[in-house]
Motif scaffolding. Structure first.
Motif, PDB file in Angstrom:
ATOM      1  N   GLY A  71       0.798  -1.227   0.000  1.00 17.69           N
ATOM      2  CA  GLY A  71       0.000   0.000   0.000  1.00 17.69           C
ATOM      3  C   GLY A  71       0.825   1.269   0.000  1.00 17.69           C
ATOM      4  O   GLY A  71       0.286   2.365  -0.089  1.00 17.69           O
ATOM      5  N   LEU A  72       2.152   1.159   0.079  1.00 18.15           N
ATOM      6  CA  LEU A  72       2.979   2.374   0.098  1.00 18.15           C
ATOM      7  C   LEU A  72       3.145   2.979  -1.296  1.00 18.15           C
ATOM      8  O   LEU A  72       3.272   4.197  -1.445  1.00 18.15           O
ATOM      9  N   ASP A  73       3.157   2.142  -2.330  1.00 20.38           N
ATOM     10  CA  ASP A  73       3.399   2.638  -3.691  1.00 20.38           C
ATOM     11  C   ASP A  73       2.244   3.523  -4.161  1.00 20.38           C
ATOM     12  O   ASP A  73       1.081   3.250  -3.859  1.00 20.38           O
ATOM     13  N   ALA A  74       2.586   4.550  -4.932  1.00 19.82           N
ATOM     14  CA  ALA A  74       1.545   5.401  -5.519  1.00 19.82           C
ATOM     15  C   ALA A  74       0.670   4.534  -6.419  1.00 19.82           C
ATOM     16  O   ALA A  74       1.178   3.718  -7.192  1.00 19.82           O
ATOM     17  N   GLY A  75      -0.624   4.675  -6.312  1.00 16.08           N
ATOM     18  CA  GLY A  75      -1.533   3.901  -7.150  1.00 16.08           C
ATOM     19  C   GLY A  75      -1.616   2.435  -6.774  1.00 16.08           C
ATOM     20  O   GLY A  75      -2.102   1.623  -7.569  1.00 16.08           O
ATOM     21  N   LYS A 122       9.222   6.532  -9.638  1.00 14.44           N
ATOM     22  CA  LYS A 122      10.586   6.560  -9.093  1.00 14.44           C
ATOM     23  C   LYS A 122      10.596   5.937  -7.704  1.00 14.44           C
ATOM     24  O   LYS A 122       9.667   6.139  -6.918  1.00 14.44           O
ATOM     25  N   THR A 123      11.667   5.211  -7.419  1.00 16.39           N
ATOM     26  CA  THR A 123      11.808   4.635  -6.078  1.00 16.39           C
ATOM     27  C   THR A 123      12.229   5.724  -5.099  1.00 16.39           C
ATOM     28  O   THR A 123      13.155   6.497  -5.381  1.00 16.39           O
ATOM     29  N   GLN A 124      11.551   5.783  -4.006  1.00 14.66           N
ATOM     30  CA  GLN A 124      11.876   6.764  -2.959  1.00 14.66           C
ATOM     31  C   GLN A 124      12.033   6.051  -1.626  1.00 14.66           C
ATOM     32  O   GLN A 124      11.352   5.056  -1.370  1.00 14.66           O
TER      33      GLN A 124
END
Ligand SMILES: [Zn+2]
Length: 284
Positions: A71-75, A122-124
């Motif tokens: 659930g952390l990833d955008a979208g 992008k990975t953050q």
């Protein structure tokens, strides 16, 4: 829970079925309660909780492992899930407030929450102000997977996200066997489960807690060793576990379990049969 002047909170992402081929199902709590996690080394899957730990001092917020990070990833399609960030909100903390992240090892179920993919793909880093601590031997071993043909489950790493953290200079690679990260938080390399596996000892005002990572994933393994198939160096893991449990028992230390089904923690004792048992509270 308090360990001297430090506060220790067990976070929880929920209950999961972790399969040997790497895929993961989320399971309801009741499924876990009725399963018997007797032999995680031999079955195809293991039911497990995912419980990162938050340690707080006056100045620092330290995370021990970062969970799956669903659930952390955008979208992300994973909505309504618990992850390390939703857990931190409960304690009034934002990801920016985390100062240190200590990773016991780089297996997906312990480290995937360390980063996320933003709206530009992008990975953050999930915790932009934190220094992440990984043992050098763990990183070297994980990188070396491209040189090995037949990888067992424990030899498989998903490293893509970590390259970003490394290029951001956000990871400190530890090289010694014992490193004090800040006053009262010490990392001890154990090896065994993976070459760079490390545990965390928390100590303040004469009180101690051990966060054993996958050297002792649940309370069910206190008196049994069932990790032959999951540990890369079973003998080393067994030896270290015995040694550290003895030490923790002598110190009446609190044990914290990353994969416990119900966020179990307790002080360690031996009963009349010399078996290890947990007491929820120190007897007066
Ligand atoms: Zn592991």
């Amino acid at each position: 829970m308090d360990i001297g002047s430090l506060t220790v909170e067990i976070l929880s992402e929920g209950h999961f079925e972790l399969f040997r081929d790497g895929h993961i199902n989320r399971t309801p709590r009741t499924a876990h309660a009725t399963s018997t996690p007797k032999d995680p080394g031999n079955s195809n899957s293991v039911m497990a909780g995912i419980n990162p730990v938050l340690v707080q001092s006056d100045e620092h917020n330290i995370l021990l492992d970062t969970g799956l990070g669903w659930g952390l990833d955008a979208g992300s399609h994973n909505i309504d899930v618990s992850n390390v960030c939703t857990n931190l909100q409960i304690f009034g903390l934002q990801p920016e407030d985390i100062t240190h992240v200590i990773l016991t090892h780089l297996h997906y179920d312990h480290a995937a929450g360390s980063s996320f993919t933003d709206a530009d793909a992008k990975t953050q880093p999930t915790f932009p102000n934190a220094t992440y601590y990984v043992h050098q031997k763990e990183w070297d071993f994980a990188l070396d997977q491209i040189n090995r043909d037949q990888l067992s489950y424990s030899e498989r790493y998903r490293l893509d996200e970590f390259y970003r953290l490394v290029s951001n200079n956000q990871i400190t690679f530890l090289s010694g066997d014992i490193t004090e990260i800040i006053n009262g938080i010490t990392v001890v390399r154990t090896g065994g489960h993976t070459p760079g596996h490390q545990i965390v000892i928390i100590e303040s005002d004469g009180e101690k807690a051990y966060y054993m990572g996958d050297l002792l994933p649940t309370e069910y393994q206190l008196n049994e060793y069932v990790m032959e198939k999951a540990d890369i160096y079973p003998l080393e893991a067994k030896k270290k576990k015995v040694q550290l449990l003895k030490q923790a028992c002598n110190e009446k230390a609190l044990l914290l379990f990353y994969h416990s089904g119900n966020g179990q923690a307790g002080h360690l004792f031996r009963d009349n049969d010399k078996k290890y048992v947990l007491a929820k509270q120190l007897p007066l």
